[in-house]
Write an enzyme that holds these catalytic residues in place. Structure first.
Site, PDB file in Angstrom:
ATOM      1  N   SER A 284       1.426  -1.236   0.149  1.00  0.00           N
ATOM      2  CA  SER A 284       0.304  -0.053  -0.003  1.00  0.00           C
ATOM      3  C   SER A 284       0.598   1.693   0.262  1.00  0.00           C
ATOM      4  O   SER A 284       0.889   2.445  -0.115  1.00  0.00           O
ATOM      5  CB  SER A 284      -0.952   0.334   1.322  1.00  0.00           C
TER       6      SER A 284
ATOM      7  N   SER B  46     -10.855  26.304 -28.893  1.00  0.00           N
ATOM      8  CA  SER B  46     -11.393  25.444 -30.062  1.00  0.00           C
ATOM      9  C   SER B  46      -9.766  25.282 -30.427  1.00  0.00           C
ATOM     10  O   SER B  46      -9.346  26.214 -30.641  1.00  0.00           O
ATOM     11  CB  SER B  46     -12.108  24.998 -30.359  1.00  0.00           C
TER      12      SER B  46
ATOM     13  N   LYS C 226     -14.605  30.277 -30.525  1.00  0.00           N
ATOM     14  CA  LYS C 226     -14.942  28.716 -29.643  1.00  0.00           C
ATOM     15  C   LYS C 226     -14.386  29.885 -28.055  1.00  0.00           C
ATOM     16  O   LYS C 226     -13.161  29.963 -27.495  1.00  0.00           O
ATOM     17  CB  LYS C 226     -14.440  27.729 -29.080  1.00  0.00           C
TER      18      LYS C 226
ATOM     19  N   TYR D 124     -10.044  -6.030  11.792  1.00  0.00           N
ATOM     20  CA  TYR D 124      -9.741  -5.652  11.089  1.00  0.00           C
ATOM     21  C   TYR D 124      -9.417  -6.728  10.116  1.00  0.00           C
ATOM     22  O   TYR D 124      -8.713  -8.093  10.335  1.00  0.00           O
ATOM     23  CB  TYR D 124      -8.228  -5.603  11.575  1.00  0.00           C
TER      24      TYR D 124
ATOM     25  N   GLN E 285      -7.320  -2.043   3.481  1.00  0.00           N
ATOM     26  CA  GLN E 285      -6.389  -1.071   3.088  1.00  0.00           C
ATOM     27  C   GLN E 285      -6.934  -0.674   1.973  1.00  0.00           C
ATOM     28  O   GLN E 285      -6.400   0.964   1.368  1.00  0.00           O
ATOM     29  CB  GLN E 285      -5.235  -2.184   2.721  1.00  0.00           C
TER      30      GLN E 285
HETATM   31  N1  ARG Z   1      -1.020  -1.600   5.234  1.00  0.00           N
HETATM   32  C1  ARG Z   1      -2.691  -1.260   6.392  1.00  0.00           C
HETATM   33  C2  ARG Z   1      -3.547  -0.673   5.930  1.00  0.00           C
HETATM   34  O1  ARG Z   1      -3.601   0.511   5.380  1.00  0.00           O
HETATM   35  C3  ARG Z   1      -2.274  -1.514   7.605  1.00  0.00           C
HETATM   36  C4  ARG Z   1      -2.967  -2.718   8.310  1.00  0.00           C
HETATM   37  C5  ARG Z   1      -2.546  -3.393   8.379  1.00  0.00           C
HETATM   38  N2  ARG Z   1      -2.940  -4.751   8.963  1.00  0.00           N
HETATM   39  C6  ARG Z   1      -2.309  -5.866   8.998  1.00  0.00           C
HETATM   40  N3  ARG Z   1      -3.370  -6.299  10.030  1.00  0.00           N
HETATM   41  N4  ARG Z   1      -2.162  -6.384   8.002  1.00  0.00           N
HETATM   42  O2  ARG Z   1      -4.756  -1.082   6.050  1.00  0.00           O
END
Ligand code: ARG
Length: 461
Positions: free
Chosen positions: A24, A278, A284, A318, A323
């Site tokens: 990311s 244009s 234009k 999570y 991400q």
């Molecule tokens: N790059 C991850 C995100 O934006 C950070 C969190 C990663 N956490 C994990 N348990 N892999 O979500």
């Protein structure tokens, strides 16, 4: 082997495709300032609570300052093996200060870390939207004040309906933007709790002080539930909803400028600085900025839908799907900032062709309602009957090709004998707008009153 941050239980490193799909850093490097700030707050708390030594805390804080200074000058390096901004920063910190860097992540997880960083980023985006929208409101009230008396046709179905003033029309957008601002303010209040200390999902066994980090980061206090803290992105959705609603208002304003700039309307001469030419048609001058604001509103709403679809159906806590929360928010924020700035320039710098607006207001029998109202008031005719009589007068004027106030009195009397010469004073567009002095109506005095209140609210008086 493999990843230096989590590779302990792995025999092999990730494949190229795993690294690529996982990384990311190409987009979340935009969080670096928030990440450093949150890490400094965290380590200061770890030091204060004697979870790490004062000496290590100070070394880590200074190291983080140095990483920030490097990022400021050179940008954030993009190494996919380091996945994201959090590990990129921690890895550089370790290169700079050695093993003490490994103590920073005590009593913390990337899950509460990213939730914290992202909230800080979205909070800034909300504040930026507020500042931009305030500037737009200033431009709107300034132009509305200049044009409290400028008469233009008001439309329904884009058909001439009743005369209004340009000031009134512009103040309509002032009101919409005021509500947009209140949506951002409201969303900001809900956002402003710190998830830091929720750790991975369950909280932590270390004696942390979540109040302290919350306060250091400008939050109103810590969040109440660790699972919720790392699982929800409703703060980002609140932002995107407010942004989408705002973009939708901007798109409608842009659309009006596009129509008004079209030659058959000719109500405005757009600023050269916000138009393009244009490559083939020399005459234009195109309203591209306004068209792009109209176009961007669709993309911003697409960002909202994108994150909604990411979040739907995720179990607590999570999941890596989350991400994907950042690209739509980053995209929407930059499109919104551009859209607000473009419309502010357009409102401030457009030349309104009030002569053309005034002439257009004379067309389309815009004062027909005034004739009907006059019949109700002067001749005590029920409104439905007055509506019918007026319809006959409009039909006649249309046959003759003249505006209502140029029909001879005898012809009006032939339609209904209760009409007399006083009617003409009600049929001009000036009389029409002046009569509409109900609260919030288009009468110039009402418009001036609304402009004065708005100027006061903006601190312009
Ligand atoms: N790059 C991850 C995100 O934006 C950070 C969190 C990663 N956490 C994990 N348990 N892999 O979500």
């Amino acid at each position: 082997g493999g990843n230096q941050m989590w590779g302990g239980r792995f025999a092999e490193g990730p494949s190229a495709i795993m690294r690529e799909i996982n990384a990311s850093i190409p987009f979340d490097k935009a969080l670096w300032r928030q990440d450093i700030r949150a890490s400094k707050a965290h380590v200061a708390m770890l030091g204060a609570m004697h979870i790490v030594s004062d000496e290590d805390a100070v070394t880590i804080e200074r190291g983080l300052d140095q990483v920030a200074a490097e990022y400021e000058v050179n940008g954030v390096p993009e190494d996919w093996a380091l996945e994201d901004i959090h590990m990129t920063t921690e890895s550089r910190l370790a290169e700079l200060i050695g093993p003490a860097a490994g103590r920073l992540h005590t009593a913390r997880s990337r899950n509460d870390q990213v939730a914290t960083d992202f909230r800080l980023w979205v909070r800034d985006a909300m504040d930026e939207a507020q500042a931009g929208l305030e500037a737009l409101q200033r431009a709107l009230v300034t132009r509305a004040g200049e044009h409290a008396d400028s008469i233009m046709p008001g439309f329904t179905h884009l058909q001439t309906a009743q005369p209004v003033t340009l000031g009134h029309h512009l103040m309509a957008y002032y009101e919409m933007i005021a509500r947009d601002r209140s949506r951002f303010a409201d969303a900001r209040k809900r956002l402003n709790r710190s998830p830091l200390g929720a750790a991975a999902l369950a909280g932590t066994g270390f004696p942390i002080d979540r109040e302290m980090t919350a306060q250091a980061l400008g939050f109103d206090g810590p969040t109440a539930n660790s699972l919720d803290s790392v699982s929800d992105r409703d703060f980002a959705l609140d932002y995107l909803m407010a942004a989408s609603q705002c973009a939708l208002h901007l798109s409608r304003l842009a659309e009006e400028f596009i129509i008004w700039a079209s030659q058959p309307f000719g109500f405005v001469a757009l600023p050269d600085s916000l138009s393009t030419g244009s490559s083939i048609m020399p005459q234009k001058k195109n309203p591209d900025a306004a068209e792009l604001v109209r176009g961007h509103s669709g993309r911003i709403t697409g960002c909202l839908v994108s994150l909604m679809m990411t979040m739907k159906g995720l179990p607590l806590a999570y999941s890596k799907d989350m991400q994907d929360d950042k690209p739509p928010v980053f995209e929407a924020a930059s499109l919104l900032a551009l859209s607000i700035a473009a419309m502010t320039g357009m409102v401030a710098e457009t030349r309104f062709r009030t002569d053309r607006m005034r002439a257009a207001a004379e067309l389309g029998f815009a004062t027909a309602t005034d004739l009907a109202d006059w019949l109700v008031r002067q001749a005590d005719i029920p409104f439905r009957e007055a509506h019918h009589i007026t319809g006959a007068a409009v039909k006649l004027a249309e046959q003759r090709g003249v505006p209502l106030d140029q029909l001879p009195l005898e012809d009006l009397k032939a339609i209904d004998s209760r009409i007399d010469a006083r009617v003409f004073s009600a049929l001009s567009v000036e009389a029409s707008v002046a009569a509409r002095k109900s609260h919030g109506g288009t009468a110039p005095d009402q418009v001036r009153k609304q402009v004065a209140l708005a100027r006061e609210a903006l601190g312009l008086e």
